[in-house]
Design a protein around this motif. Structure first.
Motif, PDB file in Angstrom:
ATOM      1  N   GLY A  96       5.004 -33.999  44.335  1.00  0.00           N
ATOM      2  CA  GLY A  96       5.987 -34.067  45.397  1.00  0.00           C
ATOM      3  C   GLY A  96       7.431 -33.917  44.952  1.00  0.00           C
ATOM      4  N   ASN A  97       7.717 -34.063  43.647  1.00  0.00           N
ATOM      5  CA  ASN A  97       9.102 -34.036  43.204  1.00  0.00           C
ATOM      6  C   ASN A  97       9.507 -32.618  42.816  1.00  0.00           C
ATOM      7  OD1 ASN A  97      11.661 -34.606  42.238  1.00  0.00           O
ATOM      8  ND2 ASN A  97      11.012 -36.521  41.264  1.00  0.00           N
ATOM      9  N   ALA A  98       9.908 -31.819  43.790  1.00  0.00           N
ATOM     10  CA  ALA A  98      10.281 -30.425  43.549  1.00  0.00           C
ATOM     11  C   ALA A  98      11.546 -30.326  42.703  1.00  0.00           C
ATOM     12  CB  ALA A  98      10.469 -29.695  44.876  1.00  0.00           C
ATOM     13  N   ALA A  99      12.445 -31.311  42.824  1.00  0.00           N
ATOM     14  CA  ALA A  99      13.695 -31.258  42.062  1.00  0.00           C
ATOM     15  C   ALA A  99      13.431 -31.339  40.567  1.00  0.00           C
ATOM     16  CB  ALA A  99      14.617 -32.391  42.497  1.00  0.00           C
ATOM     17  N   VAL A 100      12.514 -32.210  40.175  1.00  0.00           N
ATOM     18  CA  VAL A 100      12.175 -32.341  38.751  1.00  0.00           C
ATOM     19  C   VAL A 100      11.551 -31.046  38.233  1.00  0.00           C
ATOM     20  CG1 VAL A 100      10.728 -33.564  37.076  1.00  0.00           C
ATOM     21  CG2 VAL A 100      11.921 -34.834  38.870  1.00  0.00           C
ATOM     22  N   ALA A 101      10.667 -30.458  39.025  1.00  0.00           N
ATOM     23  CA  ALA A 101      10.041 -29.191  38.630  1.00  0.00           C
ATOM     24  C   ALA A 101      11.081 -28.083  38.498  1.00  0.00           C
ATOM     25  CB  ALA A 101       8.956 -28.800  39.634  1.00  0.00           C
ATOM     26  N   ALA A 102      12.055 -28.057  39.406  1.00  0.00           N
ATOM     27  CA  ALA A 102      13.105 -27.039  39.342  1.00  0.00           C
ATOM     28  C   ALA A 102      13.973 -27.220  38.103  1.00  0.00           C
ATOM     29  CB  ALA A 102      13.973 -27.096  40.603  1.00  0.00           C
ATOM     30  N   ILE A 103      14.296 -28.471  37.777  1.00  0.00           N
ATOM     31  CA  ILE A 103      15.073 -28.738  36.554  1.00  0.00           C
ATOM     32  C   ILE A 103      14.296 -28.304  35.326  1.00  0.00           C
ATOM     33  CG2 ILE A 103      16.026 -30.566  35.103  1.00  0.00           C
ATOM     34  CD1 ILE A 103      16.671 -32.096  37.716  1.00  0.00           C
ATOM     35  N   VAL A 107      15.372 -25.456  32.534  1.00  0.00           N
ATOM     36  CA  VAL A 107      15.439 -25.708  31.089  1.00  0.00           C
ATOM     37  C   VAL A 107      14.582 -24.707  30.324  1.00  0.00           C
ATOM     38  CG1 VAL A 107      14.851 -27.366  29.280  1.00  0.00           C
ATOM     39  CG2 VAL A 107      16.013 -28.150  31.349  1.00  0.00           C
ATOM     40  N   VAL A 108      13.387 -24.407  30.844  1.00  0.00           N
ATOM     41  CA  VAL A 108      12.501 -23.448  30.182  1.00  0.00           C
ATOM     42  C   VAL A 108      13.118 -22.055  30.169  1.00  0.00           C
ATOM     43  CG1 VAL A 108      10.282 -22.243  30.378  1.00  0.00           C
ATOM     44  CG2 VAL A 108      10.380 -24.726  30.582  1.00  0.00           C
ATOM     45  N   LEU A 109      13.743 -21.640  31.275  1.00  0.00           N
ATOM     46  CA  LEU A 109      14.383 -20.327  31.323  1.00  0.00           C
ATOM     47  C   LEU A 109      15.521 -20.236  30.311  1.00  0.00           C
ATOM     48  CD1 LEU A 109      14.542 -19.563  35.164  1.00  0.00           C
ATOM     49  CD2 LEU A 109      12.842 -18.825  33.502  1.00  0.00           C
ATOM     50  N   ILE A 110      16.324 -21.285  30.208  1.00  0.00           N
ATOM     51  CA  ILE A 110      17.418 -21.293  29.233  1.00  0.00           C
ATOM     52  C   ILE A 110      16.859 -21.222  27.812  1.00  0.00           C
ATOM     53  CG2 ILE A 110      19.300 -22.676  28.268  1.00  0.00           C
ATOM     54  CD1 ILE A 110      19.679 -23.839  31.107  1.00  0.00           C
ATOM     55  N   ALA A 111      15.820 -22.024  27.536  1.00  0.00           N
ATOM     56  CA  ALA A 111      15.227 -22.031  26.194  1.00  0.00           C
ATOM     57  C   ALA A 111      14.649 -20.671  25.846  1.00  0.00           C
ATOM     58  CB  ALA A 111      14.146 -23.109  26.119  1.00  0.00           C
ATOM     59  N   TYR A 112      13.957 -20.058  26.797  1.00  0.00           N
ATOM     60  CA  TYR A 112      13.370 -18.742  26.550  1.00  0.00           C
ATOM     61  C   TYR A 112      14.453 -17.707  26.259  1.00  0.00           C
ATOM     62  CZ  TYR A 112      11.238 -14.238  27.578  1.00  0.00           C
ATOM     63  OH  TYR A 112      10.835 -12.936  27.518  1.00  0.00           O
ATOM     64  N   THR A 147       5.846 -25.708  35.180  1.00  0.00           N
ATOM     65  CA  THR A 147       6.935 -24.850  35.656  1.00  0.00           C
ATOM     66  C   THR A 147       6.479 -23.527  36.259  1.00  0.00           C
ATOM     67  OG1 THR A 147       7.254 -23.665  33.558  1.00  0.00           O
ATOM     68  CG2 THR A 147       8.393 -25.776  33.812  1.00  0.00           C
ATOM     69  N   GLY A 148       5.235 -23.101  35.995  1.00  0.00           N
ATOM     70  CA  GLY A 148       4.774 -21.792  36.450  1.00  0.00           C
ATOM     71  C   GLY A 148       5.179 -20.657  35.533  1.00  0.00           C
ATOM     72  N   VAL A 149       5.857 -20.934  34.428  1.00  0.00           N
ATOM     73  CA  VAL A 149       6.302 -19.918  33.469  1.00  0.00           C
ATOM     74  C   VAL A 149       5.444 -20.025  32.214  1.00  0.00           C
ATOM     75  CG1 VAL A 149       8.203 -19.174  31.988  1.00  0.00           C
ATOM     76  CG2 VAL A 149       8.648 -19.852  34.343  1.00  0.00           C
ATOM     77  N   PHE A 150       4.851 -18.892  31.791  1.00  0.00           N
ATOM     78  CA  PHE A 150       3.917 -18.964  30.664  1.00  0.00           C
ATOM     79  C   PHE A 150       4.334 -18.095  29.479  1.00  0.00           C
ATOM     80  CE2 PHE A 150       2.008 -17.117  34.540  1.00  0.00           C
ATOM     81  CZ  PHE A 150       2.147 -15.759  34.289  1.00  0.00           C
ATOM     82  N   VAL A 151       5.640 -18.098  29.189  1.00  0.00           N
ATOM     83  CA  VAL A 151       6.122 -17.294  28.061  1.00  0.00           C
ATOM     84  C   VAL A 151       6.473 -18.140  26.838  1.00  0.00           C
ATOM     85  CG1 VAL A 151       6.988 -15.427  29.504  1.00  0.00           C
ATOM     86  CG2 VAL A 151       8.487 -17.338  28.964  1.00  0.00           C
ATOM     87  N   VAL A 152       6.722 -19.427  27.020  1.00  0.00           N
ATOM     88  CA  VAL A 152       7.151 -20.295  25.927  1.00  0.00           C
ATOM     89  C   VAL A 152       6.103 -21.373  25.684  1.00  0.00           C
ATOM     90  CG1 VAL A 152       8.960 -21.859  25.134  1.00  0.00           C
ATOM     91  CG2 VAL A 152       9.570 -19.937  26.598  1.00  0.00           C
ATOM     92  N   GLY A 239      18.730 -20.062  34.918  1.00  0.00           N
ATOM     93  CA  GLY A 239      18.157 -21.320  34.445  1.00  0.00           C
ATOM     94  C   GLY A 239      19.158 -22.458  34.504  1.00  0.00           C
ATOM     95  N   GLY A 240      20.415 -22.166  34.137  1.00  0.00           N
ATOM     96  CA  GLY A 240      21.439 -23.196  34.210  1.00  0.00           C
ATOM     97  C   GLY A 240      21.664 -23.683  35.635  1.00  0.00           C
ATOM     98  N   TRP A 241      21.649 -22.743  36.590  1.00  0.00           N
ATOM     99  CA  TRP A 241      21.814 -23.124  37.995  1.00  0.00           C
ATOM    100  C   TRP A 241      20.645 -23.988  38.466  1.00  0.00           C
ATOM    101  CZ3 TRP A 241      24.893 -23.964  41.851  1.00  0.00           C
ATOM    102  CH2 TRP A 241      24.372 -24.053  43.136  1.00  0.00           C
ATOM    103  N   LEU A 242      19.423 -23.573  38.150  1.00  0.00           N
ATOM    104  CA  LEU A 242      18.240 -24.338  38.579  1.00  0.00           C
ATOM    105  C   LEU A 242      18.249 -25.747  37.966  1.00  0.00           C
ATOM    106  CD1 LEU A 242      15.456 -21.600  38.348  1.00  0.00           C
ATOM    107  CD2 LEU A 242      16.359 -22.648  40.427  1.00  0.00           C
TER     108      LEU A 242
END
Length: 250
Positions: A96-103, A107-112, A147-152, A239-242
């Protein structure tokens, strides 16, 4: 998720753009589409929408080339662990916590983007693959589930094990295809999508494939290295915005 004309057009535009990026640089469709879709819908809904475009485009990439059997034999510990990690972590994405998932996604997008832009070329010795592969797969699975991202960290690992260019492209397609299937299974396990979202995901196939063809046309005319640089920089900004928006709104 209600699908009106404006939201359907926006989703189609996202997949067209993500398909163009994949056509030019060979990856980035699920990464970019997750980041942009999360600006409009919840992370679980965004992950559901990317299932069909990600599966079909990566299946296409996986099927091109003669290395499939050898790669499957070499990479099955990584792939199997990624499935386990994704199924274990999918509850975070569908919670239920969409904000945590978005954060977490931000972070994953920035790291990638940071790793792809600045990290030195890593080398994994052959002797380390039996234990490092499963650990990398498990970590990738947890990130995928959350996160739904599977690159890192799967992409840096595959780039570091010494595959030649064509085999690497096919290995990325194989890894992404397995992760897409695992993500779909994880979302289904947690009752995280509705039939309308599956239909929308199937409809998103057309703009994604058109985007891929446009991207391949662009790749023949534009230096891929420069395009990749702008893509990764844009991904870091997104990623920074999210990551910051939920904190600023809170």
């Amino acid at each position: 998720m209600s699908m009106d004309l404006s939201s359907g057009t926006a989703i189609a535009a996202v997949f067209l753009l993500a398909g163009i990026v994949k056509g030019v640089v060979g990856l980035g469709l699920p990464t970019l589409s997750m980041g942009l879709l999360t600006l409009m819908v919840s992370p679980a809904q965004a992950a559901t929408l990317l299932l069909a475009p990600s599966f079909v485009t990566n299946l296409w990439q996986m099927a091109v080339g003669p290395h499939f059997r050898a790669l499957l034999i070499r990479l099955w510990p990584l792939l199997g662990a990624a499935v386990i990690g994704t199924l274990a972590g999918a509850g975070s994405l569908s919670g239920g916590n969409a904000a945590v998932a978005a954060i977490a996604l931000g972070v994953v997008l920035i790291a990638y983007a940071a790793v792809a832009l600045w990290a030195p070329r890593l080398k994994v010795p052959k002797a380390a693959e039996p234990w490092l592969g499963p650990l990398t797969g498990l970590a990738t699975g947890f990130v995928t589930g959350a996160t739904g991202v599977f690159v890192v960290p799967a992409v840096p690992y595959l780039q570091a094990i010494g595959l030649e260019k064509d085999a690497l492209v096919q290995a990325l397609g194989l890894s992404f295809t397995v992760s897409t299937l695992a993500l779909g299974a994880g979302l289904a396990l947690h009752d995280a999508f509705a039939s309308s979202e599956i239909l929308a995901s199937l409809l998103a196939l057309a703009p994604a494939l058109i985007g891929m063809m446009l991207g391949q046309w662009i790749r023949a005319r534009v230096e891929p290295r420069i395009f990749r640089l702008w893509f990764l920089a844009s991904l870091a900004v997104l990623g920074g915005w999210l990551a910051l928006a939920p904190l600023l709104q809170g």
